[in-house]
Design an enzyme around this catalytic site. Structure first.
Site, PDB file in Angstrom:
ATOM      1  N   LYS A  22       0.733  -1.243  -0.085  1.00 22.36           N
ATOM      2  CA  LYS A  22      -0.010   0.048   0.080  1.00 22.36           C
ATOM      3  C   LYS A  22       1.022   1.282   0.253  1.00 22.36           C
ATOM      4  O   LYS A  22       0.814   2.273  -0.754  1.00 22.36           O
ATOM      5  CB  LYS A  22      -0.749  -0.099   1.258  1.00 22.36           C
ATOM      6  CG  LYS A  22      -2.049   0.874   1.117  1.00 22.36           C
ATOM      7  CD  LYS A  22      -2.865   0.914   2.359  1.00 22.36           C
ATOM      8  CE  LYS A  22      -3.800  -0.365   2.448  1.00 22.36           C
ATOM      9  NZ  LYS A  22      -4.428  -0.733   3.550  1.00 22.36           N
ATOM     10  N   ARG A  92      -3.334   2.922   8.721  1.00 27.87           N
ATOM     11  CA  ARG A  92      -3.730   1.654   7.767  1.00 27.87           C
ATOM     12  C   ARG A  92      -2.485   0.855   7.712  1.00 27.87           C
ATOM     13  O   ARG A  92      -1.339   1.389   7.346  1.00 27.87           O
ATOM     14  CB  ARG A  92      -4.318   1.825   6.585  1.00 27.87           C
ATOM     15  CG  ARG A  92      -5.225   2.902   6.538  1.00 27.87           C
ATOM     16  CD  ARG A  92      -5.934   3.377   5.263  1.00 27.87           C
ATOM     17  NE  ARG A  92      -6.648   2.358   4.667  1.00 27.87           N
ATOM     18  CZ  ARG A  92      -7.420   2.345   3.462  1.00 27.87           C
ATOM     19  NH1 ARG A  92      -6.662   3.042   2.629  1.00 27.87           N
ATOM     20  NH2 ARG A  92      -8.271   1.520   3.238  1.00 27.87           N
ATOM     21  N   GLY A 101      -8.514  -7.779   4.362  1.00 22.36           N
ATOM     22  CA  GLY A 101      -9.250  -7.926   5.691  1.00 22.36           C
ATOM     23  C   GLY A 101      -8.662  -8.463   6.989  1.00 22.36           C
ATOM     24  O   GLY A 101      -9.133  -9.043   8.041  1.00 22.36           O
ATOM     25  N   MET A 103      -5.475  -6.977   8.239  1.00 20.02           N
ATOM     26  CA  MET A 103      -5.043  -6.116   9.164  1.00 20.02           C
ATOM     27  C   MET A 103      -6.022  -4.960   9.382  1.00 20.02           C
ATOM     28  O   MET A 103      -7.009  -5.151   8.721  1.00 20.02           O
ATOM     29  CB  MET A 103      -3.679  -5.635   8.568  1.00 20.02           C
ATOM     30  CG  MET A 103      -2.679  -6.425   7.976  1.00 20.02           C
ATOM     31  SD  MET A 103      -2.039  -7.657   9.270  1.00 20.02           S
ATOM     32  CE  MET A 103      -0.758  -6.322   9.855  1.00 20.02           C
ATOM     33  N   ARG A 336      -3.812  -1.356  -6.092  1.00 19.62           N
ATOM     34  CA  ARG A 336      -2.935  -2.732  -5.875  1.00 19.62           C
ATOM     35  C   ARG A 336      -3.328  -3.646  -6.790  1.00 19.62           C
ATOM     36  O   ARG A 336      -4.617  -3.361  -7.320  1.00 19.62           O
ATOM     37  CB  ARG A 336      -3.204  -3.224  -4.586  1.00 19.62           C
ATOM     38  CG  ARG A 336      -4.614  -3.646  -4.230  1.00 19.62           C
ATOM     39  CD  ARG A 336      -4.733  -4.385  -2.841  1.00 19.62           C
ATOM     40  NE  ARG A 336      -6.192  -4.381  -2.489  1.00 19.62           N
ATOM     41  CZ  ARG A 336      -6.558  -4.648  -1.285  1.00 19.62           C
ATOM     42  NH1 ARG A 336      -5.645  -4.594  -0.416  1.00 19.62           N
ATOM     43  NH2 ARG A 336      -7.998  -4.966  -1.264  1.00 19.62           N
ATOM     44  N   HIS A 454     -16.357  -8.009   2.655  1.00 18.61           N
ATOM     45  CA  HIS A 454     -15.261  -9.075   3.145  1.00 18.61           C
ATOM     46  C   HIS A 454     -15.462 -10.374   2.454  1.00 18.61           C
ATOM     47  O   HIS A 454     -14.585 -11.261   2.317  1.00 18.61           O
ATOM     48  CB  HIS A 454     -15.134  -8.994   4.708  1.00 18.61           C
ATOM     49  CG  HIS A 454     -14.361  -9.913   5.084  1.00 18.61           C
ATOM     50  ND1 HIS A 454     -14.801 -11.245   5.374  1.00 18.61           N
ATOM     51  CD2 HIS A 454     -13.016  -9.639   5.450  1.00 18.61           C
ATOM     52  CE1 HIS A 454     -13.736 -11.556   6.084  1.00 18.61           C
ATOM     53  NE2 HIS A 454     -12.717 -10.861   6.225  1.00 18.61           N
ATOM     54  N   SER A 765      13.302 -41.154  -6.395  1.00 19.73           N
ATOM     55  CA  SER A 765      12.292 -40.517  -6.444  1.00 19.73           C
ATOM     56  C   SER A 765      11.916 -40.239  -5.005  1.00 19.73           C
ATOM     57  O   SER A 765      11.851 -41.199  -4.084  1.00 19.73           O
ATOM     58  CB  SER A 765      10.987 -41.189  -6.915  1.00 19.73           C
ATOM     59  OG  SER A 765       9.850 -40.623  -6.862  1.00 19.73           O
ATOM     60  N   CYS A 832       7.805 -37.466  -5.333  1.00 19.75           N
ATOM     61  CA  CYS A 832       6.591 -38.120  -5.542  1.00 19.75           C
ATOM     62  C   CYS A 832       5.798 -38.018  -4.112  1.00 19.75           C
ATOM     63  O   CYS A 832       4.620 -38.331  -4.126  1.00 19.75           O
ATOM     64  CB  CYS A 832       6.649 -39.288  -5.991  1.00 19.75           C
ATOM     65  SG  CYS A 832       7.029 -40.591  -4.820  1.00 19.75           S
ATOM     66  N   TYR A 852      11.965 -34.182 -12.586  1.00 22.58           N
ATOM     67  CA  TYR A 852      10.226 -34.031 -12.476  1.00 22.58           C
ATOM     68  C   TYR A 852       9.841 -34.044 -11.045  1.00 22.58           C
ATOM     69  O   TYR A 852      10.457 -34.350 -10.248  1.00 22.58           O
ATOM     70  CB  TYR A 852       9.797 -35.332 -13.342  1.00 22.58           C
ATOM     71  CG  TYR A 852       9.943 -36.793 -12.639  1.00 22.58           C
ATOM     72  CD1 TYR A 852       9.039 -37.118 -11.713  1.00 22.58           C
ATOM     73  CD2 TYR A 852      11.102 -37.398 -12.850  1.00 22.58           C
ATOM     74  CE1 TYR A 852       9.047 -38.215 -11.082  1.00 22.58           C
ATOM     75  CE2 TYR A 852      11.187 -38.587 -12.085  1.00 22.58           C
ATOM     76  CZ  TYR A 852      10.140 -38.940 -11.175  1.00 22.58           C
ATOM     77  OH  TYR A 852      10.393 -40.247 -10.574  1.00 22.58           O
TER      78      TYR A 852
HETATM   79  C1  PEP Z   1       6.287 -40.750   0.431  1.00 22.82           C
HETATM   80  O1  PEP Z   1       6.593 -41.292   1.707  1.00 22.82           O
HETATM   81  O2  PEP Z   1       6.641 -39.594   0.349  1.00 22.82           O
HETATM   82  C2  PEP Z   1       5.477 -41.380  -0.456  1.00 22.82           C
HETATM   83  C3  PEP Z   1       5.177 -40.808  -1.828  1.00 22.82           C
HETATM   84  O3  PEP Z   1       4.972 -42.451  -0.181  1.00 22.82           O
HETATM   85  P1  PEP Z   1       3.783 -43.104   0.760  1.00 22.82           P
HETATM   86  O4  PEP Z   1       3.124 -41.539   0.991  1.00 22.82           O
HETATM   87  O5  PEP Z   1       3.007 -44.043  -0.043  1.00 22.82           O
HETATM   88  O6  PEP Z   1       4.296 -43.594   1.952  1.00 22.82           O
END
Ligand code: PEP
Ligand code: MG
Length: 879
Positions: A22, A92, A101, A103, A336, A454, A765, A832, A852
């Site tokens: 702001k 403000r 909303g 602050m 803003r 709000h 992974s 993962c 990935y």
């Molecule tokens: C993990 O542990 O991050 C995972 C992907 O395996 P799970 O959640 O199945 O233990």
């Protein structure tokens, strides 16, 4: 000496970190010559210093505040605290990131019992003077002293009733004097002292209150939801007051340069004549659409339209502006980048590129990845909607479909939401205190307030569907019921609400899935061009696989094979396997499981159309497949099913009992104890791959992943079973297929010895769920019970199971990635765990060079966008 206080003319838009959003924008508007009431900003550093100094304002900061105040007095030719013509200010908050909303704001500061007389004389408007004074007392008492604002609301309503006034504007000067008298009485009763009359005390108390509000529960919660660091602090803006409540040529309003709900390029907003700002935002009076100002105040309207255009092209983004008109003269109080729905965000980003205001990459940065969530979730089924019974309609404040049970208070909604119930929060109007209940609700419904109330602003920010200002609703919070057109609904009654149309229906209306098309698809194509990180999906079924691919997944990063056996028709074979007494019995049971598993893989390979699939070998604590000891009927049924006795089942359950199953007999440990499980799974993967390749000609790419590995020998042990079994199949079928064997890195030990493990693994992974669990020593299943205390105690800012703890767990990931690649340069790296769909984690994964991320199908577009943003930011930083 550190500079803590800046006049508006000393700042600019690039100083957000110091001046807050702001403050920086007020400075920028001042610089480009727009009509801004002048004032100064107390920096965010002053706020962090306030906390460092045990919640006190250092004398040097106070001195700088009063120096800036003296400059502001010169600007206006008025004196603060002057008894005849006082300078009044607003105070403000304004953090770096806008926290709507969250602050608090105080207006008309500087008034006292004597100055109010001066103001009345000077403006020849006694009513205005007392209206300003009563507002100030109320705000100061609420925000600074934390006196319950309901008390003031009731006092005001009482005076209105006693004098037959419908609207606040019907109150006369005499009525308002009475309101002031009652307000001061409330103050004395609550505080035990008179309302403070010294304006300098008022100012310093107000500034401290803004600093304090940085750390109230709502702010902490909002920060956690939006990944805003707790140590940023807020700036405080002290600005000369202009008055929208001085008479009928005065007013106040808020407007967006484009529609924040749909993205349509059209000035959009509301204003109220003879009112002050909080009247619009609080939804107390129903404001009028901005374009009607064309008729009431044509010149002001013209000027406003021009300013809006100037601001939008200056910032290259949709602006959310607050303004006040004092005696026909326009003042800008704020601008803003406006909060907007996901749909609007996408449309605006694409439109701005087409208008030549943004490059494609800049547009990609304009959309908050998490916001996309609302675009990916279902809308109401048109046929089901036609058949549904309409209860009422309100303003379509935040789009999307939501259905659930009615809850009348934020606390009840939060509680029910945490219990996993589908909740619709219904309120007269919402206030910042309601934030958690709003967050836990599927949808928000209010009886009062406009598109900028709000409820509307916060719901849009959160991506929750909202219908506001449904004025036919008569809500009785005490009895937790609502009456509309003669019919009463109670807590727990089911309704459906459509934030796109504003309609509210009885019962749970069916929904349909959405697809990535139009502007959304265009933006995603720009994102895909920019990103280097690949995005895969976690999927355990052909259905999830298809959904993930539709959303742009480039393969499966995690197929949790145990999830394939929870279905009733399959769990029997699984139970037989678990309850087997010897390898022979187990092999027989596994032989029955094999066809299920192989068939699923076949379908998934087909759905993947040549994309890779990482199949994670069985990783459940085995007892998850068996009933608990107390469940006698279930046990008897299983015994019957398996041709054994209840006692035998009970004995087996006892046998399998583990004190800490999360660290128990799961993951590769199962394959170590029962190699035949890994054998069967290898058969399922390889046979499915061979079959699909043979039948479809698809390039099938199996990746076998061994979970919960802590030592390279565990991996070697299981891998040798995989390789031997695969060779057997190749010999049997007289056909080979390329495949990879990798591992999950989810045990801290594996990170430490990642170089050794990499010698045996084609890929890593990162299973950051378990890695977080074991690095913190927090149980994944139980941490939720105590994490709240960690947030309020400022020990943690966010849930480490949702957002990767980069400092600790992230360091382990980075170390393992480096060690792994040092041993095997082409090692493929992915993530993962749940974190794979979290934008801040994705940025981290990009920065440490993972190949990935893998996340649930619905988060795939979010991950694609977040990955693109990480790449673009990196590129920009290098420039
Ligand atoms: C993990 O542990 O991050 C995972 C992907 O395996 P799970 O959640 O199945 O233990
Ligand atoms: Mg795991």
């Amino acid at each position: 000496m550190t500079k803590y206080v800046y006049l508006f003319r000393e700042g600019n838009a690039s100083m957000k970190n110091t001046l807050g959003g702001k403050g920086a924008n007020l400075a920028e508007m001042t610089n480009i010559g727009l009509p801004v009431p002048q004032g100064f900003t107390v920096s965010t550093e002053a706020c962090t210093r306030y906390y460092a100094d045990n919640k006190t304002v250092a004398p040097e900061i106070e001195a700088q505040i009063f120096t800036a105040l003296a400059e502001t007095e010169k600007e206006y030719g008025k004196k603060f605290g002057d008894l005849n013509d006082p300078l009044l200010v607003s105070v403000r908050s304004g953090a770096r990131a806008s926290m709507p909303g969250m602050m608090d704001t105080i207006l008309n500061l500087g008034l006292n019992d004597v100055a109010v007389l001066g103001l009345a004389r000077l403006t020849s408007n006694e009513r205005f003077a007392y209206d300003s004074y009563r507002r100030f007392i109320q705000m100061f008492s609420d925000v600074v002293m934390e006196i319950d604002k309901q008390k003031f609301h009731h006092a005001l309503e009482a005076v209105k009733t006693e004098n037959g006034c419908k609207q606040d504007t019907d109150l006369t000067a005499e009525n308002l004097k009475e309101v002031v008298r009652r307000y001061k009485e409330i103050y004395v009763n609550a505080m035990g002292t008179e309302f403070p009359q010294d304006p300098k005390t008022q100012l310093m108390e107000a500034i401290k209150a803004v600093f304090r509000s940085w750390d109230n529960d709502r702010a902490i919660y909002y920060r956690r939801m939006n990944d805003i660091p707790g140590d940023w602090g807020t700036a405080v803006n002290v600005q000369g007051m202009v008055f929208g409540n001085m008479g009928d040529d005065c007013g106040t309003g808020v407007a967006f340069t484009r529609n924040p709900s749909t993205g349509e390029k059209k000035l959009y907003g509301e204003y109220l004549m003879n009112a002050q700002g909080e009247d619009v935002v609080a939804g107390i009076r129903t404001p009028r659409p901005i374009d009607t100002m064309k008729d009431t105040l044509p010149e002001v309207y013209e000027q406003f339209v021009q300013i809006a255009n100037t601001l939008e092209s200056h910032y290259h983004d949709m602006q959310d502006m607050e303004f006040t008109i004092e005696r026909g003269k326009l003042f800008m109080l704020q601008t803003r980048n406006g909060k907007r729905t996901a749909g609007a965000a996408v449309k605006i980003a694409v439109d701005l590129v087409e208008e030549g205001q943004l490059t494609e990459e800049e547009a990609v940065l304009k959309v908050e990845p998490k916001q996309l969530d609302t675009l990916l979730h279902p809308n109401f089924d048109t046929a089901a909607l036609k058949a549904a019974t309409l209860i009422t309609s309100g303003l379509p404040a935040s789009p999307g479909a939501a259905a659930g049970a009615l809850y009348f208070t934020a606390a009840d909604a939060a509680k029910a939401g945490k219990e996993g119930k589908a909740v619709i929060l219904i309120r007269e109007e919402t206030t910042p205190e309601d934030i958690e209940g709003m967050d836990m609700a599927r949808g928000i419904l209010t009886a009062r307030g406009g598109m900028t109330s709000h409820a509307a602003v916060v719901a849009r920010g959160m991506g929750r569907p909202a219908v506001v200002g449904a004025s036919a609703l008569h809500i009785d919070e005490k009895s937790k019921s609502v009456t509309v057109n003669g019919k009463t609904y109670h807590e727990g009654d089911k309704v459906s609400m459509d934030g796109t149309s504003g309609n509210v229906y009885e019962g749970m209306v069916a929904t349909v899935e959405t697809a990535v098309t139009g502007d959304f698809a265009k933006l995603m194509s720009w994102a895909d061009k920019a990103r280097t990180l690949k995005v895969r999906t976690n999927a355990d079924t052909p259905r999830d696989t298809k959904q993930g691919v539709e959303f742009g997944a480039e393969g499966i990063g995690l197929c949790r094979t145990e999830h394939m056996f929870f279905e009733a028709s399959r769990v029997k074979a699984m139970r037989e396997m678990i309850l087997s007494d010897n390898a022979q019995q187990r092999k027989a049971a596994l032989a029955r499981i094999l066809p299920f598993q192989q068939k699923d893989f076949e379908e998934m390979y087909i759905a993947l159309e040549g994309r890779p699939m990482t199949v994670r070998y069985l990783d459940p604590p085995l007892h998850e497949f068996l009933p608990q000891l107390g469940m006698k009927d279930e046990i008897a049924a299983i015994a019957k099913e398996l041709g054994t006795t209840s006692e035998a089942i009970v004995a087996k359950i006892n046998d399998l009992h583990e004190f800490n199953p999360m660290m128990g007999h799961r993951g590769c440990r199962l394959a170590v104890t029962y190699p035949e499980i890994a054998e069967m799974q290898t058969r399922a993967v390889i046979q499915a791959a061979l079959k699909v390749r043979r039948e479809t000609g698809l390039d099938v790419k199996p990746e076998i992943m061994i979970p919960l590995v802590g030592t390279v020998k565990e991996l070697k042990f299981v891998k040798s079973i995989v390789l031997e079994t695969a060779e057997k199949i190749f010999a049997e079928q007289n056909e080979r297929i390329e495949f990879q064997v990798g591992t999950m890195i989810e045990i801290p030990r594996a990170c430490v010895v990642a170089d050794k493990i990499a010698e045996e693994a084609d890929f890593f992974s990162f299973g950051t769920n378990d890695l977080t669990q074991m690095t913190f020593g927090f149980s994944r299943d139980d941490a939720g019970k105590f994490l709240d205390s960690y947030y309020s105690g400022k020990i943690l800012e966010s849930d480490p199971f949702a957002r990767l703890d980069q400092e600790g767990v992230g360091s382990l990931v980075k170390m393992a990635a480096e060690k792994g690649r040092s041993a095997r340069s082409g090692l493929k790296l992915g993530i993962c765990g749940e974190h794979g769909g979290d934008p801040s984690t994705i940025e981290f994964c990009h920065n440490i060079g993972l190949n990935y991320v893998s996340c649930s199908p619905f988060r795939v577009p979010i991950a694609r966008l977040a990955a693109a943003q990480a790449a673009i930011k990196e590129k920009q930083a290098k420039k």
